[in-house]
Structure formats: structure tokens, C-alpha cells
Design an enzyme around this catalytic site. Structure first.
Site, PDB file in Angstrom:
ATOM      1  N   GLY A  67      -0.859   8.199   1.581  1.00  0.00           N
ATOM      2  CA  GLY A  67      -0.610   8.282   3.153  1.00  0.00           C
ATOM      3  C   GLY A  67       0.142   7.315   3.595  1.00  0.00           C
ATOM      4  N   GLY A 125      10.571 -16.469   5.552  1.00  0.00           N
ATOM      5  CA  GLY A 125      11.939 -17.845   5.505  1.00  0.00           C
ATOM      6  C   GLY A 125      13.006 -16.807   4.991  1.00  0.00           C
ATOM      7  N   GLY A 140       0.752  -1.233  -0.196  1.00  0.00           N
ATOM      8  CA  GLY A 140      -0.250  -0.389  -0.028  1.00  0.00           C
ATOM      9  C   GLY A 140       1.103   1.194  -0.291  1.00  0.00           C
ATOM     10  CE1 TYR A 185      -8.788   1.165   9.069  1.00  0.00           C
ATOM     11  CE2 TYR A 185      -9.389   1.620  11.645  1.00  0.00           C
ATOM     12  CZ  TYR A 185      -8.233   1.901  10.283  1.00  0.00           C
ATOM     13  OH  TYR A 185      -7.750   2.646  10.275  1.00  0.00           O
TER      14      TYR A 185
END
Length: 205
Positions: free
Chosen positions: A22, A131, A18, A171
Site C-alpha cells: 500500500g 533524540g 508498514g 479508525y
């Protein structure tokens, strides 16, 4: 522009999910100025390419792009394969991707969207990349939570909000799940294998 060779993160590879806007974009920009080699994810190719260009301009180094809708577990698995094929080492994973929806809807996997994107995506991606991260210890897994976690409650009887849905409740639950996951991951990892930092409760996301 020449690639940045100095800084406290020089030589480190960092994946930020993302990273197009923001907190994710700001995090990527900040790490780029510290010399890191950035990789960011986004749903939209144009927006993700735009963010990568800004990161390169600010940091003077590399910024790679991966396009994926992380609300889909198939897409999370595809992303993990691509990342593992691309990078022989991963030093930091920043699980930032998230969202808020007032109305309930489900993903392609039949999962409630908020829980799928905000919690299950970072949970699955972290485990798929763990890993590679532990091979390069000391590595970091940072999962962005929110002070909304303080109002969260894991409703195991209605985890997907099928009986009663509230955007805020979904949320808050997902952000509490982020926090619990981070603490449990840190507990389970062998001492010295990797350091997983619990998210700051006021970090947003």
C-alpha cells in the site's frame, strides 16, 4: 547493482513503518528512486524481504528490513533499540503502519487494537527516536493520516471502545489522534531543531 549516489534524498536515511504494501511500499519505492537509504518494517519476514528486494531493484540502493508487530509496545521498543543501534543518523521517519478492524479485539498489552497500532505505535516510536532525529536536524517526521480524521472524535470516556465499539469510529478516532499528535509535536519542538509536517488529510493510510 551499484548503490545509487545521486538524487535529492542521497545520503538520507529514511525509516518507513508498514513498508510492505500500500502507501508504505509506494512511499518507500518513491524515496528509493530519489536516492534515499531505506529501512522498512513489517510483521512478516518473507513479505518484508520481498518489498526490500523491489525497493533495491527500483532505487539501486540500500533497503534494510526490520520485522516487528507494532501493535505491541514491547515490539515498538525493541524496534527502536535496533534502529538506534543500526543508524548513527535518521533523517526521516514515516509513520505509516495502520489497520482497520470491524470487530473489537485487544493486543498483548490489553489495548484496543486499532488505537494501539494506528496511534500509540507511531506516538511511542517517534518519541523513542526523537533524540536521534533532532540530532540530525533538519529532520522530518511524517505521520500518515486519512480524510477519515474529519469524522473522528476522541472519546475520552470510552477511548478503548469497551462500552461501544465500531470499526469505523475506532479508525476515525485513531486518524484524528494522528493529526493532533503531529500538530502538537511540531508545536513542542524548538524552532529549527526539526520540522514535523502535518499529514495530508487525503493521504489515506
Amino acid at each position: 547493482m551499484t548503490s545509487r549516489k545521486t538524487g535529492p534524498m542521497a545520503g538520507k536515511t529514511v525509516l518507513v513503518t508498514g513498508g510492505t504494501a500500500g502507501i508504505g511500499r509506494a512511499t518507500a519505492l518513491g524515496l528509493a528512486t530519489m536516492g534515499a537509504h531505506l529501512a522498512i518494517t513489517g510483521r512478516d519476514r518473507e513479505r518484508t524481504d520481498d518489498a526490500a528486494r523491489e525497493i533495491r531493484a527500483v532505487g539501486g540502493g540500500q533497503a534494510d528490513v526490520f520485522v516487528a508487530d507494532l501493535s505491541s509496545q514491547t515490539e515498538v521498543r525493541r524496534l527502536a533499540v535496533e534502529v538506534l543501534q543500526t543508524y548513527p543518523r535518521i533523517d526521516v521517519l514515516v509513520n505509516n503502519v495502520g489497520g482497520y478492524w470491524n470487530t473489537r479485539h485487544v493486543t498483548a498489552d490489553g489495548l484496543e487494537h486499532t488505537f494501539a497500532l494506528n496511534h500509540l505505535a507511531p506516538f511511542l516510536l517517534t518519541n523513542l527516536l526523537l533524540g536521534r532525529l533532532t540530532q540530525n536536524a533538519p529532520a522530518r517526521v511524517v505521520t500518515v493520516s486519512s480524510n477519515a480524521q474529519a469524522m473522528g472524535r476522541i472519546d475520552f470516556d470510552d477511548l478503548q471502545g469497551e462500552t461501544s465499539y465500531s470499526g469505523a469510529r475506532a479508525y476515525n478516532q485513531s486518524k484524528l489522534a494522528n493529526l493532533l499528535f503531529t500538530y502538537e509535536l511540531a508545536r513542542r519542538l524548538p524552532a529549527g531543531a526539526s520540522t514535523t509536517r502535518p499529514p495530508r488529510p487525503d493521504s489515506g493510510g
